[in-house]
Design an enzyme around this catalytic site. Structure first.
Site, PDB file in Angstrom:
ATOM      1  N   HIS A 467       0.943  -1.453  -0.177  1.00  0.00           N
ATOM      2  CA  HIS A 467      -0.073  -0.058  -0.012  1.00  0.00           C
ATOM      3  C   HIS A 467       0.701   1.184  -0.176  1.00  0.00           C
ATOM      4  O   HIS A 467       0.668   2.225   0.697  1.00  0.00           O
ATOM      5  CB  HIS A 467      -0.809   0.185   1.257  1.00  0.00           C
ATOM      6  CG  HIS A 467      -1.947  -1.192   1.164  1.00  0.00           C
ATOM      7  ND1 HIS A 467      -2.528  -1.648   2.517  1.00  0.00           N
ATOM      8  CD2 HIS A 467      -2.323  -1.851   0.321  1.00  0.00           C
ATOM      9  CE1 HIS A 467      -3.128  -2.639   2.226  1.00  0.00           C
ATOM     10  NE2 HIS A 467      -3.105  -2.847   0.686  1.00  0.00           N
TER      11      HIS A 467
HETATM   12  C1  LIG Z   1       0.038  -7.537  -4.526  1.00  0.00           C
HETATM   13  C2  LIG Z   1      -0.592  -6.598  -4.318  1.00  0.00           C
HETATM   14  C3  LIG Z   1      -1.972  -6.827  -3.705  1.00  0.00           C
HETATM   15  C4  LIG Z   1      -2.700  -5.688  -3.286  1.00  0.00           C
HETATM   16  N1  LIG Z   1      -3.828  -6.147  -2.607  1.00  0.00           N
HETATM   17  C5  LIG Z   1      -4.909  -5.153  -2.553  1.00  0.00           C
HETATM   18  C6  LIG Z   1      -5.947  -5.438  -2.149  1.00  0.00           C
HETATM   19  O1  LIG Z   1      -6.407  -6.564  -2.067  1.00  0.00           O
HETATM   20  N2  LIG Z   1      -7.077  -4.531  -2.048  1.00  0.00           N
HETATM   21  C7  LIG Z   1      -6.495  -3.246  -2.225  1.00  0.00           C
HETATM   22  O2  LIG Z   1      -7.430  -2.248  -2.269  1.00  0.00           O
HETATM   23  N3  LIG Z   1      -5.473  -2.930  -2.769  1.00  0.00           N
HETATM   24  C8  LIG Z   1      -4.265  -3.757  -2.899  1.00  0.00           C
HETATM   25  N4  LIG Z   1      -3.294  -3.515  -3.325  1.00  0.00           N
HETATM   26  C9  LIG Z   1      -2.802  -2.056  -3.602  1.00  0.00           C
HETATM   27  C10 LIG Z   1      -3.562  -1.391  -4.940  1.00  0.00           C
HETATM   28  O3  LIG Z   1      -3.638  -2.465  -6.024  1.00  0.00           O
HETATM   29  C11 LIG Z   1      -2.797  -0.121  -5.272  1.00  0.00           C
HETATM   30  O4  LIG Z   1      -2.968   0.774  -4.176  1.00  0.00           O
HETATM   31  C12 LIG Z   1      -3.329   0.396  -6.617  1.00  0.00           C
HETATM   32  O5  LIG Z   1      -2.953  -0.584  -7.537  1.00  0.00           O
HETATM   33  C13 LIG Z   1      -2.495   1.815  -6.984  1.00  0.00           C
HETATM   34  O6  LIG Z   1      -2.851   1.989  -8.174  1.00  0.00           O
HETATM   35  P1  LIG Z   1      -2.085   3.139  -8.921  1.00  0.00           P
HETATM   36  O7  LIG Z   1      -2.862   3.453 -10.304  1.00  0.00           O
HETATM   37  O8  LIG Z   1      -1.530   4.218  -7.996  1.00  0.00           O
HETATM   38  O9  LIG Z   1      -0.783   2.496  -9.362  1.00  0.00           O
HETATM   39  P2  LIG Z   1      -0.352   0.870 -10.077  1.00  0.00           P
HETATM   40  O10 LIG Z   1      -1.123   0.028  -9.580  1.00  0.00           O
HETATM   41  O11 LIG Z   1       1.073   0.953  -9.351  1.00  0.00           O
HETATM   42  O12 LIG Z   1      -0.248   1.090 -11.475  1.00  0.00           O
HETATM   43  C14 LIG Z   1       0.834   1.829 -12.066  1.00  0.00           C
HETATM   44  C15 LIG Z   1       1.103   1.343 -13.646  1.00  0.00           C
HETATM   45  O13 LIG Z   1       1.938   2.170 -14.137  1.00  0.00           O
HETATM   46  C16 LIG Z   1       2.974   1.409 -14.738  1.00  0.00           C
HETATM   47  N5  LIG Z   1       3.860   2.139 -15.108  1.00  0.00           N
HETATM   48  C17 LIG Z   1       4.981   2.606 -14.060  1.00  0.00           C
HETATM   49  N6  LIG Z   1       6.021   3.285 -14.737  1.00  0.00           N
HETATM   50  C18 LIG Z   1       5.700   3.384 -16.011  1.00  0.00           C
HETATM   51  C19 LIG Z   1       6.257   4.036 -17.022  1.00  0.00           C
HETATM   52  N7  LIG Z   1       7.422   4.737 -16.914  1.00  0.00           N
HETATM   53  N8  LIG Z   1       5.818   3.939 -18.191  1.00  0.00           N
HETATM   54  C20 LIG Z   1       4.743   3.322 -18.531  1.00  0.00           C
HETATM   55  N9  LIG Z   1       4.071   2.646 -17.581  1.00  0.00           N
HETATM   56  C21 LIG Z   1       4.554   2.730 -16.389  1.00  0.00           C
HETATM   57  C22 LIG Z   1       2.914   0.056 -14.094  1.00  0.00           C
HETATM   58  O14 LIG Z   1       3.333  -0.804 -14.954  1.00  0.00           O
HETATM   59  C23 LIG Z   1       1.667  -0.090 -13.605  1.00  0.00           C
HETATM   60  O15 LIG Z   1       0.722  -0.737 -14.321  1.00  0.00           O
HETATM   61  C24 LIG Z   1      -2.237  -4.558  -3.664  1.00  0.00           C
HETATM   62  C25 LIG Z   1      -1.416  -4.363  -4.661  1.00  0.00           C
HETATM   63  C26 LIG Z   1      -0.337  -5.155  -4.644  1.00  0.00           C
HETATM   64  C27 LIG Z   1       1.020  -5.083  -5.663  1.00  0.00           C
END
Ligand SMILES: Cc1cc2nc3c(=O)[nH]c(=O)nc-3n(C[C@H](O)[C@H](O)[C@H](O)COP(=O)(O)OP(=O)(O)OC[C@H]3O[C@@H](n4cnc5c(N)ncnc54)[C@H](O)[C@@H]3O)c2cc1C
Length: 536
Positions: A467
């Site tokens: 998280h």
């Molecule tokens: C293993 C795991 C289990 C989890 N379990 C839960 C759960 O059960 N419930 C819950 O609420 N939350 C859970 N979480 C947390 C939740 O999934 C995250 O808080 C959420 O995904 C955050 O979203 P985001 O869009 O901020 O970033 P991210 O999900 O990190 O997405 C960012 C995306 O950007 C891409 N990216 C990064 N850099 C670049 C770049 N330079 N160029 C192009 N693309 C790029 C990445 O590949 C990724 O796909 C979990 C997370 C993980 C990893």
């Protein structure tokens, strides 16, 4: 083709934005995702989570040695796939506590983000299978449901927690967060409802939306104080620069966003120079303020096959697969963590500060011990850490792993509360309701009782709860990386929209809060008035 908006990162935030912004056919949107597509059925099956922290669709990063955890290096799964974390996570749908968001206003200076103001955005996304009331809604893109067929040990766990003094709660996302019960999940008809399937898939046919996977952005291009586009590495390693007429939106997650910004020369000047990156915009707060939840856990051996540990055997896997394909029942419908709740380590805490996740087996997550006989795991995470960490570059090479330092337990209060949470978890596992199911505690192990012994155990076994937030935190002061409307401070036409903008980590899992942030950001970007505050 030119684009109005280039969204970098196809995680939950990026998918929501791509879906919402492209609803207007006059706006041309490009979504760039470094990882691949989510066609593999494993990403659709709830129990696919068992594979997801072990390197599948992830960047393969670890933390730097943790100074306050006896130098431990912790495996740090971050998604690299369309849908980001929502494609590989445990599918728990939690929103945290109303006071979490109120603190964004009162303590971080972010008007517009109080609970009453963000609740309508949670509801706009939601397609709740069971609930519709002041807190819940249906008809939105994101499937939300309760577990399909919880196993008997999970009900025994709910009773045991009540024996330990924690009340039952059927809706942690309703009026009261406190209590124990079954979680709501981002699943619909026993299929994962990722941000990719919920927000992006329905928009894929739009002519004004382009989605490119396998496309890692290397840099945000800045000209005369304005973000004008991004340079991208395509699958064949070819580098191209793509221009954004209106805005570049960085949605690479709490590790990926400060990483990309720093690779672009946007961040603390001294840290950039140390990494060999030319400074474009000196902004000290980029990559600071990293907050995360740390998990400690109890593992007990069961008296029989009460969890899914033995499903891993071939004939049972085949039977489980058939049950799922034919009837949408059985082990594959389980996210493996679907029961738990919220309670207190600090009796003076303003709202619950401990979260429990009951794992229906052992060794489900990377690094967690797997027992020879069937077992059960109870995770306990301290939810409001005072420690702050950093995300920095090891070098100017966009292929290099970043230096991730959550700085866990730098503040002794975090350690104290985490150990209390571990003791609470043990206490629940020892209650009469679980006696028919639990043979004996195996970890930490009955011999370990003192704080010192439990801390030693924690050093060896703790893990991230996945998280991370806060590394491009919004705020109204000059020290904040982003403004409350999520613009990067000091540059034009550049926003950050993802978990990194949260000033404090919410007291829950962070997928639903991230989706809410992106829903609200979409209205800001499109210049729409915010949804009316909830009348609660
Ligand atoms: C293993 C795991 C289990 C989890 N379990 C839960 C759960 O059960 N419930 C819950 O609420 N939350 C859970 N979480 C947390 C939740 O999934 C995250 O808080 C959420 O995904 C955050 O979203 P985001 O869009 O901020 O970033 P991210 O999900 O990190 O997405 C960012 C995306 O950007 C891409 N990216 C990064 N850099 C670049 C770049 N330079 N160029 C192009 N693309 C790029 C990445 O590949 C990724 O796909 C979990 C997370 C993980 C990893």
């Amino acid at each position: 083709m030119g684009y109005d908006y280039v969204i970098v990162g196809g995680g939950p935030a990026g998918c929501v934005l791509a879906g919402r912004l492209s609803e207007d056919p006059t706006i041309k949107v490009l979504l760039l995702e470094a990882g691949g597509g989510d066609w593999n059925p494993l990403f659709k099956m709830p129990a696919g989570f068992a594979k997801m922290t072990k390197g599948v669709a992830s960047w393969g990063w670890s933390t730097v040695p943790q100074k306050h955890l006896d130098g431990r290096v912790i495996w740090y799964t971050q998604a690299k796939i369309i849908g980001g974390g929502s494609t590989i996570n445990a599918q728990l749908y939690t929103r945290g506590n109303a006071r979490d968001y109120d603190a964004w206003v009162t303590e971080a200076g972010c008007p517009g983000w109080s609970y009453r103001e963000v609740l309508p955005y949670f509801k706009r996304s939601e397609d709740n299978q069971r609930l519709v009331n002041a807190y819940h809604s249906y008809g939105g893109p994101l499937g939300v449901s309760y577990p399909v067929n919880p196993v008997p040990i999970s009900f025994a766990f709910v009773r045991a927690a009540q024996e330990a003094g924690i009340p039952f709660n059927d809706d942690f996302n309703g009026a009261v967060q406190d209590g124990i019960g079954h979680y709501q999940l981002t699943t619909r008809d026993a299929i994962r409802s990722s941000a990719s399937s919920a927000f992006l898939k329905p928009a894929r046919g739009r002519r004004n939306l382009t989605v490119r996977t396998g496309a890692q952005a290397l840099k945000v291009a800045v000209e005369n104080g304005r973000a004008v586009g991004v340079s991208v590495a395509g699958p064949a390693g070819r580098i191209e620069t793509i221009r954004a007429e209106r805005e570049v939106i960085v949605s690479c997650g709490a590790i990926g966003s400060p990483r990309l910004l720093q690779l672009s020369g946007i961040g603390p000047a001294d840290a950039l120079r140390k990494a060999g990156v030319a400074v474009v915009h000196d902004l000290a707060s980029v990559g600071g303020n990293l907050q995360d939840h740390l998990d400690l856990y109890v593992i007990a051996e069961c008296t029989g096959d009460h969890t899914y540990d033995r499903v891993a055997r071939l004939h049972r896997t085949i039977w489980a697969g058939m049950q799922y394909l034919l009837f949408k029942t059985g082990p594959v419908t389980s996210t493996l963590f679907e029961t738990g709740g919220f309670w207190y380590a600090d009796p003076n805490a303003r709202s619950p500060d401990i979260q429990f996740h009951l794992g229906l087996g052992t060794g489900i997550e990377a690094g967690v011990a797997q027992m020879r006989n069937p077992g059960v795991t109870l995770n306990s995470a301290f939810l409001r850490p005072r420690s702050r960490g950093t995300v920095r570059l090891a070098s100017a090479d966009p292929a290099a792993a970043p230096l991730i330092d959550p700085n866990y337990w730098a503040d002794p209060y975090d350690r104290q509360c985490a150990l209390k949470g571990l003791r609470l978890a043990r206490e629940i596992m020892r209650q009469p309701a679980l006696k028919p199911f639990v043979l004996a505690e195996r970890l930490p192990g009955v011999g370990l009782e003192s704080d010192q012994e439990l801390a030693q155990y924690a050093y060896r076994s703790c893990k991230t709860d996945h998280h991370p937030v806060g590394t491009c935190a919004m705020g109204s002061g000059p020290d904040a990386a982003t403004t409350p409307d999520l613009r990067l401070r000091g540059l034009e036409a550049l926003r950050v929209v993802d978990a990194s903008v949260m000033p404090f980590v919410p007291s829950c899992n962070t997928n639903a809060p991230t989706i809410m942030v992106a829903e609200k950001a979409a209205d800001m970007i499109l210049g729409r008035p915010p949804l009316a505050a909830a009348p609660i």
